[in-house]
Design an enzyme around this catalytic site. Structure first.
Site, PDB file in Angstrom:
ATOM      1  N   HIS A 154      43.951  42.746  24.689  1.00 25.98           N
ATOM      2  CA  HIS A 154      43.997  44.042  24.004  1.00 25.98           C
ATOM      3  C   HIS A 154      44.840  45.001  24.828  1.00 25.98           C
ATOM      4  O   HIS A 154      44.784  45.033  26.045  1.00 25.98           O
ATOM      5  CB  HIS A 154      42.600  44.582  23.710  1.00 25.98           C
ATOM      6  CG  HIS A 154      41.652  44.461  24.846  1.00 25.98           C
ATOM      7  ND1 HIS A 154      40.991  43.299  25.160  1.00 25.98           N
ATOM      8  CD2 HIS A 154      41.247  45.364  25.768  1.00 25.98           C
ATOM      9  CE1 HIS A 154      40.223  43.492  26.210  1.00 25.98           C
ATOM     10  NE2 HIS A 154      40.371  44.743  26.614  1.00 25.98           N
ATOM     11  N   GLU A 187      41.059  34.117  28.294  1.00 24.44           N
ATOM     12  CA  GLU A 187      41.757  33.274  29.272  1.00 24.44           C
ATOM     13  C   GLU A 187      40.860  32.095  29.675  1.00 24.44           C
ATOM     14  O   GLU A 187      41.356  31.066  30.141  1.00 24.44           O
ATOM     15  CB  GLU A 187      42.147  34.140  30.481  1.00 24.44           C
ATOM     16  CG  GLU A 187      42.934  33.445  31.578  1.00 24.44           C
ATOM     17  CD  GLU A 187      44.385  33.089  31.249  1.00 24.44           C
ATOM     18  OE1 GLU A 187      44.919  33.601  30.240  1.00 24.44           O
ATOM     19  OE2 GLU A 187      44.967  32.289  31.994  1.00 24.44           O
ATOM     20  N   SER A 246      36.651  36.782  29.129  1.00 29.46           N
ATOM     21  CA  SER A 246      38.046  36.775  28.665  1.00 29.46           C
ATOM     22  C   SER A 246      38.412  35.519  27.893  1.00 29.46           C
ATOM     23  O   SER A 246      37.958  34.413  28.211  1.00 29.46           O
ATOM     24  CB  SER A 246      38.958  36.875  29.897  1.00 29.46           C
ATOM     25  OG  SER A 246      40.279  36.526  29.563  1.00 29.46           O
ATOM     26  N   ASP A 282      40.725  49.686  30.039  1.00 31.24           N
ATOM     27  CA  ASP A 282      39.500  49.699  29.242  1.00 31.24           C
ATOM     28  C   ASP A 282      38.534  50.776  29.738  1.00 31.24           C
ATOM     29  O   ASP A 282      37.793  51.364  28.941  1.00 31.24           O
ATOM     30  CB  ASP A 282      38.814  48.326  29.291  1.00 31.24           C
ATOM     31  CG  ASP A 282      39.611  47.261  28.559  1.00 31.24           C
ATOM     32  OD1 ASP A 282      40.730  47.552  28.119  1.00 31.24           O
ATOM     33  OD2 ASP A 282      39.094  46.128  28.430  1.00 31.24           O
ATOM     34  N   LYS A 341      36.610  33.953  35.856  1.00 31.95           N
ATOM     35  CA  LYS A 341      35.935  34.558  34.688  1.00 31.95           C
ATOM     36  C   LYS A 341      34.867  33.628  34.124  1.00 31.95           C
ATOM     37  O   LYS A 341      33.818  34.084  33.644  1.00 31.95           O
ATOM     38  CB  LYS A 341      36.962  34.909  33.604  1.00 31.95           C
ATOM     39  CG  LYS A 341      37.731  36.198  33.867  1.00 31.95           C
ATOM     40  CD  LYS A 341      36.873  37.436  33.640  1.00 31.95           C
ATOM     41  CE  LYS A 341      37.627  38.716  33.918  1.00 31.95           C
ATOM     42  NZ  LYS A 341      36.783  39.913  33.932  1.00 31.95           N
ATOM     43  N   LEU A 385      33.226  45.961  44.125  1.00 31.07           N
ATOM     44  CA  LEU A 385      32.469  44.818  43.598  1.00 31.07           C
ATOM     45  C   LEU A 385      32.167  43.776  44.665  1.00 31.07           C
ATOM     46  O   LEU A 385      31.274  42.956  44.496  1.00 31.07           O
ATOM     47  CB  LEU A 385      33.245  44.169  42.448  1.00 31.07           C
ATOM     48  CG  LEU A 385      33.109  44.882  41.103  1.00 31.07           C
ATOM     49  CD1 LEU A 385      34.164  44.376  40.129  1.00 31.07           C
ATOM     50  CD2 LEU A 385      31.707  44.673  40.527  1.00 31.07           C
ATOM     51  N   GLY A 429      35.587  49.510  37.200  1.00 27.32           N
ATOM     52  CA  GLY A 429      36.906  49.379  36.580  1.00 27.32           C
ATOM     53  C   GLY A 429      37.255  50.591  35.745  1.00 27.32           C
ATOM     54  O   GLY A 429      38.047  50.518  34.800  1.00 27.32           O
ATOM     55  N   ARG A 489      48.072  50.454  29.010  1.00 27.21           N
ATOM     56  CA  ARG A 489      48.147  49.128  29.616  1.00 27.21           C
ATOM     57  C   ARG A 489      48.980  49.186  30.902  1.00 27.21           C
ATOM     58  O   ARG A 489      49.998  49.899  30.968  1.00 27.21           O
ATOM     59  CB  ARG A 489      48.811  48.203  28.600  1.00 27.21           C
ATOM     60  CG  ARG A 489      48.813  46.719  28.930  1.00 27.21           C
ATOM     61  CD  ARG A 489      47.458  46.168  29.146  1.00 27.21           C
ATOM     62  NE  ARG A 489      47.301  44.804  28.660  1.00 27.21           N
ATOM     63  CZ  ARG A 489      46.442  43.934  29.190  1.00 27.21           C
ATOM     64  NH1 ARG A 489      45.696  44.281  30.224  1.00 27.21           N
ATOM     65  NH2 ARG A 489      46.315  42.728  28.668  1.00 27.21           N
ATOM     66  N   THR A 511      39.070  53.061  36.390  1.00 21.94           N
ATOM     67  CA  THR A 511      40.474  53.501  36.493  1.00 21.94           C
ATOM     68  C   THR A 511      41.430  52.590  35.724  1.00 21.94           C
ATOM     69  O   THR A 511      42.635  52.814  35.728  1.00 21.94           O
ATOM     70  CB  THR A 511      40.930  53.548  37.972  1.00 21.94           C
ATOM     71  OG1 THR A 511      40.648  52.265  38.560  1.00 21.94           O
ATOM     72  CG2 THR A 511      40.208  54.623  38.754  1.00 21.94           C
ATOM     73  N   GLY A 512      40.893  51.542  35.083  1.00 24.42           N
ATOM     74  CA  GLY A 512      41.751  50.629  34.321  1.00 24.42           C
ATOM     75  C   GLY A 512      41.911  51.069  32.877  1.00 24.42           C
ATOM     76  O   GLY A 512      41.358  52.084  32.447  1.00 24.42           O
ATOM     77  N   TYR A 523      42.286  33.034  37.852  1.00 32.53           N
ATOM     78  CA  TYR A 523      41.628  34.144  37.142  1.00 32.53           C
ATOM     79  C   TYR A 523      40.665  33.591  36.084  1.00 32.53           C
ATOM     80  O   TYR A 523      39.504  34.011  35.991  1.00 32.53           O
ATOM     81  CB  TYR A 523      42.691  35.044  36.484  1.00 32.53           C
ATOM     82  CG  TYR A 523      42.131  36.033  35.494  1.00 32.53           C
ATOM     83  CD1 TYR A 523      41.621  37.260  35.915  1.00 32.53           C
ATOM     84  CD2 TYR A 523      42.122  35.754  34.123  1.00 32.53           C
ATOM     85  CE1 TYR A 523      41.103  38.172  34.993  1.00 32.53           C
ATOM     86  CE2 TYR A 523      41.609  36.657  33.198  1.00 32.53           C
ATOM     87  CZ  TYR A 523      41.107  37.861  33.641  1.00 32.53           C
ATOM     88  OH  TYR A 523      40.603  38.750  32.732  1.00 32.53           O
TER      89      TYR A 523
END
Ligand code: NAP
Ligand code: GDD
Length: 327
Positions: free
Chosen positions: A181, A129, A127, A13, A155, A57, A8, A186, A10-11, A151
């Site tokens: 965050h 979530e 998360s 975080d 998680k 992944l 991740g 973002r 390229t995201g 999602y």
């Protein structure tokens, strides 16, 4: 030199974590998926020191190959399908990447580490979530999980797999239960960035409407730059564990709008905002607010950027981007 491997990368975080680790003198390896991924160019331009490896992944063998190539001391598993709204329409894919992808990452790490199970310190990006239909306010490490989206369910699987690998094999595997965050990095699909981009464009006369869903939902929003510091601190502990990372404050989307528009000099902002059922979710998470006492006491972690500072930072960044694009 300590070596870190990040999925991740390229995201949002991945960007802040790579910066932090490079500043600390780490050698950083990042997994990039897909053939000709357009984000590689951005990564090479912004963080040229990051060494890029390809993989996915969903492909455990690619993860084992990447681990052999990077020989990491720390593995940060940030890769996921992370947009909650998208997960209803792509539930099976979300389960494969966001859920089973964690198992693949843990299994690849276990195989790579061999007899020395704790050789690689593993971080899982869990998360808030997962709390979904919240069973306690505020939410802490012991709050019952009740996810409300594919999602969130995926998680939860990844969260418990991380705990299970720690308990079954003695892996140094920690799970960070991070609340929302945000930052100028973002993705534009998330509500905060959708708002900051629209506010900048409306302030500059380039747009006259912002179409949103439920603006009464409440989130505990912090700054991504602060949150990646917590990830790193978790992996510096003697013992692996799970930690809630949050600010302890909750704000409705409506308040984010108010601070953002007012910062751009627009006080009568309601006339620009339209609510459309298209952006409502089949099941909403109405309220999130975290209790990060454990992180404060054991990691010495506290957030630095306040809610209004975060909103202003995002609006300023988008105003600058829009102005630069015009010149
Ligand atoms: P993000 O900006 O959406 O980044 C997601 C990353 O996952 C991207 O680099 C993406 O690659 C990668 N990815 C997607 N599918 C993949 C696959 N099949 N194999 C390998 N990589 C894949 O998310 P973020 O905000 O940085 O969040 C990082 C992690 O923390 C995610 O796991 C997210 O679910 C979790 N999290 C985020 C928050 C938050 O508020 N930001 C809160 C709690 C937990 P591409 O660029 O190629 O698409
Ligand atoms: N995206 C979006 N777009 N959200 C909207 C909109 C809109 O037009 N209008 C209202 N919202 C509301 C959503 O219904 C939700 O209640 C809230 O704004 C936040 O939505 P998002 O910014 O998409 O974030 P999220 O809370 O669903 O998920 C994020 O935070 C999670 C942690 O709690 C993501 O980063 C997840 O990956 C992360 O795990």
């Amino acid at each position: 030199m300590t070596r870190a491997f990040i999925t991740g990368v390229t995201g949002q975080d991945g960007y802040y974590l790579s910066k932090l680790l490079l500043e600390k003198g780490y050698e950083v390896y990042g997994l990039v998926r897909g053939q000709n991924n357009p984000k590689i160019e951005f990564l090479k331009a912004e963080l040229p020191e990051v060494k890029i490896l390809t993989g996915d992944l969903m492909d455990t063998s690619s993860l084992i190959r990447a681990l052999n190539a990077s020989q990491p001391d720390e593995f940060y598993n940030l890769g996921a399908i992370s947009f909650v709204a998208y997960s209803w329409e792509n539930a099976s894919l979300t389960a494969d990447v966001t859920g089973k992808g964690v198992l693949n990452a843990l299994e690849a790490t276990r195989i790579y580490a061999g007899d020395d199970a704790a050789k690689v310190k593993f971080y899982q990006a869990s998360s808030s979530e997962m709390f979904g239909k919240v069973q306690h306010v505020p939410q802490s490490e012991s709050t019952l999980l009740w996810p409300r989206s594919p999602y969130g369910v995926a998680k939860v699987f990844g969260h418990y797999m991380t705990i299970n690998y720690r308990e079954s094999y003695g892996m140094h595997a920690s799970s960070g239960v991070l609340f929302n965050h945000e930052s100028p990095m973002r993705g534009p699909e998330f509500v905060t960035r959708k708002i900051s981009m629209a506010v900048a464009r409306i302030a500059l006369g380039l747009q006259d409407k912002l179409v949103l869903g439920n603006i009464d939902a409440k989130r505990d929003w912090g700054f991504a730059g602060d949150y990646v510091e917590a990830m790193w601190r978790m992996l510096q502990q003697e013992e692996a564990d799970d930690y809630v990372i949050s600010t302890g404050e909750t704000h409705p989307v409506r308040e984010f709008l108010d601070v953002a528009f007012n910062h751009a000099g627009i006080s009568d902002w309601e006339k620009y905002v339209v609510q459309d059922p298209e952006f409502y979710r089949p099941a909403e998470v109405d309220l999130l607010v975290g209790d990060a006492t454990k992180a404060k006491e054991q990691l010495g972690w506290v957030p630095k950027v306040s809610f209004p500072e975060l909103v202003r930072m995002m609006v300023d960044a988008d105003l600058k981007r829009q102005r630069d694009a015009q010149n």
